[in-house]
Design an enzyme around this catalytic site. Structure first.
Site, PDB file in Angstrom:
ATOM      1  N   LYS A   1      24.283  18.330  -2.123  1.00  0.00           N
ATOM      2  CA  LYS A   1      25.523  17.592  -0.871  1.00  0.00           C
ATOM      3  C   LYS A   1      26.339  18.226  -1.171  1.00  0.00           C
ATOM      4  O   LYS A   1      27.332  18.626   0.517  1.00  0.00           O
ATOM      5  CB  LYS A   1      24.837  16.425  -1.365  1.00  0.00           C
ATOM      6  CG  LYS A   1      23.708  15.891  -0.775  1.00  0.00           C
ATOM      7  CD  LYS A   1      23.690  14.796  -0.983  1.00  0.00           C
ATOM      8  CE  LYS A   1      21.682  14.225  -1.027  1.00  0.00           C
ATOM      9  NZ  LYS A   1      22.273  12.948  -1.716  1.00  0.00           N
TER      10      LYS A   1
ATOM     11  N   GLU B   1      15.015  10.773  -6.459  1.00  0.00           N
ATOM     12  CA  GLU B   1      14.002  11.978  -6.482  1.00  0.00           C
ATOM     13  C   GLU B   1      12.800  11.547  -7.045  1.00  0.00           C
ATOM     14  O   GLU B   1      13.058  10.769  -8.092  1.00  0.00           O
ATOM     15  CB  GLU B   1      14.916  13.472  -7.050  1.00  0.00           C
ATOM     16  CG  GLU B   1      15.935  13.381  -5.881  1.00  0.00           C
ATOM     17  CD  GLU B   1      15.786  13.961  -4.407  1.00  0.00           C
ATOM     18  OE1 GLU B   1      14.768  14.607  -4.297  1.00  0.00           O
ATOM     19  OE2 GLU B   1      16.461  12.962  -3.613  1.00  0.00           O
TER      20      GLU B   1
ATOM     21  N   GLY C   1      12.800   4.359  -4.128  1.00  0.00           N
ATOM     22  CA  GLY C   1      12.245   4.277  -3.629  1.00  0.00           C
ATOM     23  C   GLY C   1      13.564   6.040  -3.409  1.00  0.00           C
ATOM     24  O   GLY C   1      13.468   6.525  -2.350  1.00  0.00           O
TER      25      GLY C   1
ATOM     26  N   ILE D   1      24.925   8.548   7.309  1.00  0.00           N
ATOM     27  CA  ILE D   1      26.154   8.806   7.631  1.00  0.00           C
ATOM     28  C   ILE D   1      26.434   9.734   8.193  1.00  0.00           C
ATOM     29  O   ILE D   1      25.463  11.183   7.891  1.00  0.00           O
ATOM     30  CB  ILE D   1      26.906   8.656   6.521  1.00  0.00           C
ATOM     31  CG1 ILE D   1      26.917   7.566   5.135  1.00  0.00           C
ATOM     32  CG2 ILE D   1      28.553   9.026   7.158  1.00  0.00           C
ATOM     33  CD1 ILE D   1      28.170   7.531   4.724  1.00  0.00           C
TER      34      ILE D   1
ATOM     35  N   GLY E   1       5.814  11.792   5.896  1.00  0.00           N
ATOM     36  CA  GLY E   1       5.578  10.850   4.397  1.00  0.00           C
ATOM     37  C   GLY E   1       7.212   9.919   4.647  1.00  0.00           C
ATOM     38  O   GLY E   1       7.591   9.034   6.168  1.00  0.00           O
ATOM     39  N   THR E   2       8.118   9.680   3.771  1.00  0.00           N
ATOM     40  CA  THR E   2       8.976   8.413   4.186  1.00  0.00           C
ATOM     41  C   THR E   2      10.122   8.864   5.762  1.00  0.00           C
ATOM     42  O   THR E   2      10.466   7.603   6.335  1.00  0.00           O
ATOM     43  CB  THR E   2       9.897   9.029   2.931  1.00  0.00           C
ATOM     44  OG1 THR E   2       8.834   8.422   1.733  1.00  0.00           O
ATOM     45  CG2 THR E   2      11.037   7.793   2.816  1.00  0.00           C
TER      46      THR E   2
ATOM     47  N   SER F   1       7.681   9.385   8.655  1.00  0.00           N
ATOM     48  CA  SER F   1       7.582   8.234   9.653  1.00  0.00           C
ATOM     49  C   SER F   1       8.548   6.690   9.864  1.00  0.00           C
ATOM     50  O   SER F   1       7.911   7.075  11.558  1.00  0.00           O
ATOM     51  CB  SER F   1       6.240   7.659   9.057  1.00  0.00           C
ATOM     52  OG  SER F   1       7.105   7.251   7.428  1.00  0.00           O
TER      53      SER F   1
HETATM   54  P1  NAP Z   1       7.116  12.224   1.648  1.00  0.00           P
HETATM   55  O1  NAP Z   1       7.627  10.657   1.918  1.00  0.00           O
HETATM   56  O2  NAP Z   1       7.242  12.812   0.067  1.00  0.00           O
HETATM   57  O3  NAP Z   1       6.592  12.832   2.877  1.00  0.00           O
HETATM   58  C1  NAP Z   1       6.662  14.562   1.950  1.00  0.00           C
HETATM   59  C2  NAP Z   1       5.442  15.360   3.411  1.00  0.00           C
HETATM   60  O4  NAP Z   1       5.009  16.166   3.755  1.00  0.00           O
HETATM   61  C3  NAP Z   1       4.196  14.518   3.541  1.00  0.00           C
HETATM   62  O5  NAP Z   1       3.962  13.580   4.594  1.00  0.00           O
HETATM   63  C4  NAP Z   1       3.091  15.103   2.530  1.00  0.00           C
HETATM   64  O6  NAP Z   1       1.864  15.167   3.146  1.00  0.00           O
HETATM   65  C5  NAP Z   1       3.959  16.480   3.539  1.00  0.00           C
HETATM   66  N1  NAP Z   1       4.141  17.652   3.461  1.00  0.00           N
HETATM   67  C6  NAP Z   1       4.449  18.348   2.196  1.00  0.00           C
HETATM   68  N2  NAP Z   1       4.338  19.294   1.641  1.00  0.00           N
HETATM   69  C7  NAP Z   1       3.469  19.847   2.823  1.00  0.00           C
HETATM   70  C8  NAP Z   1       2.888  21.513   3.204  1.00  0.00           C
HETATM   71  N3  NAP Z   1       2.767  21.869   2.236  1.00  0.00           N
HETATM   72  N4  NAP Z   1       2.360  21.124   4.044  1.00  0.00           N
HETATM   73  C9  NAP Z   1       2.112  20.412   5.351  1.00  0.00           C
HETATM   74  N5  NAP Z   1       2.386  19.110   4.828  1.00  0.00           N
HETATM   75  C10 NAP Z   1       3.050  18.390   3.796  1.00  0.00           C
HETATM   76  O7  NAP Z   1       8.474  13.201   1.211  1.00  0.00           O
HETATM   77  P2  NAP Z   1      10.751  12.404   2.418  1.00  0.00           P
HETATM   78  O8  NAP Z   1      10.728  11.093   1.197  1.00  0.00           O
HETATM   79  O9  NAP Z   1       9.938  12.087   3.249  1.00  0.00           O
HETATM   80  O10 NAP Z   1      10.973  13.863   2.372  1.00  0.00           O
HETATM   81  C11 NAP Z   1      11.052  14.973   3.373  1.00  0.00           C
HETATM   82  C12 NAP Z   1      12.677  15.913   3.172  1.00  0.00           C
HETATM   83  O11 NAP Z   1      13.520  14.561   3.117  1.00  0.00           O
HETATM   84  C13 NAP Z   1      12.661  15.987   1.940  1.00  0.00           C
HETATM   85  O12 NAP Z   1      13.321  17.190   1.749  1.00  0.00           O
HETATM   86  C14 NAP Z   1      13.859  15.173   1.343  1.00  0.00           C
HETATM   87  O13 NAP Z   1      14.784  15.646   0.280  1.00  0.00           O
HETATM   88  C15 NAP Z   1      15.011  14.724   2.730  1.00  0.00           C
HETATM   89  N6  NAP Z   1      15.204  13.736   2.496  1.00  0.00           N
HETATM   90  C16 NAP Z   1      14.468  13.142   1.938  1.00  0.00           C
HETATM   91  C17 NAP Z   1      15.473  10.884   2.158  1.00  0.00           C
HETATM   92  C18 NAP Z   1      14.227  10.115   1.975  1.00  0.00           C
HETATM   93  O14 NAP Z   1      15.567   8.980   1.962  1.00  0.00           O
HETATM   94  N7  NAP Z   1      13.452   9.831   1.649  1.00  0.00           N
HETATM   95  C19 NAP Z   1      17.215  11.338   2.514  1.00  0.00           C
HETATM   96  C20 NAP Z   1      17.503  12.637   3.023  1.00  0.00           C
HETATM   97  C21 NAP Z   1      16.694  13.213   3.406  1.00  0.00           C
HETATM   98  P3  NAP Z   1       0.710  14.969   2.261  1.00  0.00           P
HETATM   99  O15 NAP Z   1       1.317  12.799   1.973  1.00  0.00           O
HETATM  100  O16 NAP Z   1      -0.291  14.755   2.960  1.00  0.00           O
HETATM  101  O17 NAP Z   1       1.397  15.387   1.100  1.00  0.00           O
HETATM  102  N1  HSE Z   2      17.722  10.805  -4.795  1.00  0.00           N
HETATM  103  C1  HSE Z   2      18.764  11.293  -3.420  1.00  0.00           C
HETATM  104  C2  HSE Z   2      20.050   9.567  -3.605  1.00  0.00           C
HETATM  105  C3  HSE Z   2      17.712  10.680  -2.104  1.00  0.00           C
HETATM  106  O1  HSE Z   2      19.613   8.284  -4.323  1.00  0.00           O
HETATM  107  O2  HSE Z   2      21.068  10.270  -2.711  1.00  0.00           O
HETATM  108  C4  HSE Z   2      18.512  10.778  -0.459  1.00  0.00           C
HETATM  109  O3  HSE Z   2      18.701  12.590  -0.874  1.00  0.00           O
END
Ligand code: NAP
Ligand code: HSE
Length: 432
Positions: free
Chosen positions: A206, A191, A188, A137, A13-14, A17
Site C-alpha cells: 500500500k 489476509e 476477517g 478511505i 466474495g467479501t 458481495s
Molecule cells: P474473497 O472473499 O476471497 O472473494 C474472492 C472471490 O473471487 C470469490 O467469489 C471467488 O469465488 C472469486 N474468485 C477467486 N478466484 C477466481 C477465479 N480464478 N475465477 C473466478 N472467480 C474467482 O476475497 P475478498 O476479501 O473479497 O478480496 C477481493 C480483493 O479485494 C482482493 O484483491 C483483496 O486484496 C482486496 N481487498 C479486500 C479487502 C477486504 O476487506 N476483504 C479490503 C481491501 C482490498 P469462489 O468463492 O467461488 O472461490
Molecule cells: N489484511 C488487510 C488489513 C486487509 O488488515 O488491513 C485490508 O487490505
C-alpha cells in the site's frame, strides 16, 4: 431511465458481495447521479454452487472469466477476485478491449500498477484502484485530485488494520499477540495468510502505491524497507507508554531533494501525534504538504461494505467518463525522475533497549560506539537489570542514517559490555 451501463464483476466474495449490495440498495440514487442505470450483468466465481442460495439481483453467475470480459455489452469490469496471475491477465485483456477496470487488488497494483496504468492509457481505458489502499478511505482520489496542487513531502500511515488491531488489544486489553491475531482472523481483517500482515508486506504494497501517487514517481515494492511486528513485546509497549510514546506499525513515504524513502516498521510514536490515537482495525493516512500543512484521513481499512464503497465510487467515475465520452482520457505520466534514497541518505531517530554489564566504563564504551557513527543521543537512562551485575540502558538517538544505525547495532552486538540488544524501534512524532 433509458441508458444503461453493464458492469461485469470478477469475484463475489467479501468485497464483491458488498459491491452488489451497494449497487442494488442505491439503484435509484446511482441512476439519478449518473443519468443512467448501472447493472451488474455477469459475475465470475470459482464455484457457482457455493452461491446457489444467494440473491444476485438478476446478475448471471459463471465460472468462466472470459464470459465476462468478452461480453461486448459489458463496459466496466470490477476485479475483486484477488490473486496475481489470473487477475493480471484478466485486467490486461479488459484494458486491451478498451473496457474500464476497477480493482481492489493491492498485491497486483503494487507489482504491476505502473505497466497496467500505461496499458490503460494506450488503450484509452480507465483503470481505477481506490479500494486497494486503506479500504473505505478515499486516499487515492485525495492524492490524485484533492492535493494535486500541493507538493507532498511526507506520508505516514496506519494502512494495515490487522497489525493495528493486534497492537491495540495488546496495549488496552492485555491480550497476547497470538490471541489478538486469532481474533483479527476471525473478524476477517487478516489476509488468508496473515504473514503478509504481521511481516509488513501488506502495508509495504500500500505504501508503494501511495508513494507513487504522492510523489508522482515510479516507486516499486522492492524500494520499501520492511520490518515486521513479530518482535514487539508487551514490555516494550508499556515502556513506550512510560516515555510518552505508543508502539505502532507505520508506513512512511518521505521525499526531499535527494529522493524518496519508503519504509514500513514498528515505531515508537509520540502519543501526541494524531496517528497514535488510531485504534483497533481502523486505518489513517497522515499527509504533509508544503502548502496545506498537516492533514489526516481516517476510516475503516477493510471489510465488505467500506471497501465496496470505494469500489462503487470508482464504478461511478468510470461510468461518468463513459457517458461524457471521456473514457480513458486521463494522462498518466510521472512528473519526477525515479530517485530512491540509499541507506546512507535515509535518516531517523532510534530507540534502543540494551542489557549491559553493570560496571564502570559502560556508558563511555556505549557513547564511543554511537559517536563513532555520528549518532548523538537525545536521552539515555539506566535502570537495574533482573540479574545481579546487569543493567538496562534505554536510549533514544538523534537522527542518524540507516546505514550508520546498522553499523551501530552490529558493533553493539560485538561489544563486550553489551549482553543483549533487547529491542530497537524507530522513533517518530516530534515537531517537524
Ligand atoms: P474473497 O472473499 O476471497 O472473494 C474472492 C472471490 O473471487 C470469490 O467469489 C471467488 O469465488 C472469486 N474468485 C477467486 N478466484 C477466481 C477465479 N480464478 N475465477 C473466478 N472467480 C474467482 O476475497 P475478498 O476479501 O473479497 O478480496 C477481493 C480483493 O479485494 C482482493 O484483491 C483483496 O486484496 C482486496 N481487498 C479486500 C479487502 C477486504 O476487506 N476483504 C479490503 C481491501 C482490498 P469462489 O468463492 O467461488 O472461490
Ligand atoms: N489484511 C488487510 C488489513 C486487509 O488488515 O488491513 C485490508 O487490505
Amino acid at each position: 431511465m433509458e441508458k444503461q451501463i453493464n458492469v461485469g464483476m470478477l469475484g463475489f466474495g467479501t468485497v464483491g458481495s458488498g459491491v452488489a449490495t451497494i449497487i442494488k440498495e442505491n439503484e435509484k440514487q446511482l441512476s439519478q447521479k449518473l443519468g443512467a442505470d448501472v447493472r451488474i450483468k455477469t459475475i465470475a466465481v470459482r464455484d457457482t454452487e457455493k452461491y446457489r442460495d444467494i440473491d444476485t439481483n438478476g446478475s448471471e453467475l459463471t465460472t468462466v472469466v472470459d464470459d465476462v470480459i468478452n461480453d461486448e455489452s459489458i463496459k466496466v469490469i470490477v476485479e475483486v477476485m484477488g490473486g496475481i496471475e489470473e487477475a493480471h491477465q484478466a485486467i490486461e485483456q479488459s484494458l486491451r478491449a478498451g473496457k474500464a477496470v476497477i480493482t481492489a487488488n493491492k498485491d497486483l497494483m503494487a507489482l504491476h500498477g505502473h505497466s497496467l496504468l500505461k496499458l490503460a492509457e494506450k488503450h484509452h481505458a480507465d483503470l481505477y484502484y481506490e479500494a486497494s489502499v486503506a479500504g473505505g478511505i478515499p486516499i487515492i482520489r485525495t492524492l490524485e485530485d484533492g492535493l494535486a496542487s500541493d507538493r507532498i513531502s511526507t506520508i505516514m500511515g496506519i494502512v494495515n488494520g490487522t497489525t493495528n488491531y493486534i497492537l491495540t488489544k495488546m496495549k488496552e486489553e492485555g491480550w497476547s499477540y497470538e490471541d489478538a491475531l486469532t481474533e483479527a482472523q476471525a473478524l476477517g481483517f487478516a489476509e488468508s495468510d496473515p504473514t503478509s500482515d504481521v511481516e509488513g508486506l501488506d502495508a509495504a504494497r500500500k505504501m508503494a502505491i501511495l508513494a507513487t501517487l504522492a510523489f508522482s514517481m515510479e516507486v516499486y515494492l522492492d524500494d520499501v524497507e520492511v520490518t515486521g511486528m513479530t518482535n514487539i513485546t508487551a514490555e516494550d509497549m508499556s515502556l513506550a507508554e512510560q516515555f510518552g510514546y505508543s508502539v505502532k506499525m507505520l508506513g512512511f513515504a518521505e521525499k526531499d531533494e535527494e529522493g524518496v524513502d519508503v519504509a514500513v516498521e514498528p515505531v515508537f510514536l509520540k502519543s501526541s501525534h494524531p496517528l497514535a490515537a488510531v485504534r483497533n482495525e481502523y486505518n489513517a493516512v497522515y499527509v504533509y504538504g508544503d502548502a496545506v500543512g498537516e492533514t489526516m484521513f481516517y476510516g475503516p481499512g477493510a471489510g465488505s461494505m467500506p471497501t465496496a464503497t470505494s469500489v462503487v465510487s470508482d464504478v461511478i467515475a468510470a461510468c461518468r467518463n463513459i457517458l461524457l465520452g471521456v473514457a480513458g482520457a486521463r494522462h498518466i505520466d510521472y512528473v519526477n525522475e525515479r530517485k530512491i534514497k540509499q541507506e546512507d541518505q535515509q535518516h531517523a531517530q532510534f530507540f534502543h533497549r540494551l542489557l549491559v554489564k553493570d560496571k564502570i566504563g559502560v556508558f563511555s564504551a556505549l557513547t564511543d560506539i554511537y559517536g563513532k557513527y555520528e549518532a548523538s543521543l537525545s536521552s539515555i537512562i539506566q535502570r537495574p537489570g533482573e540479574q545481579e551485575g546487569e543493567a538496562e540502558v534505554i536510549l533514544i538517538t538523534h537522527p542518524v542514517s540507516r546505514k550508520n544505525h546498522h553499523k551501530i547495532v552490529e558493533e553493539l552486538k560485538q561489544s563486550d559490555v553489551v549482553k543483549n540488544i533487547i529491542s530497537q524501534y524507530r522513533v517518530e512524532g516530534g515537531d517537524r
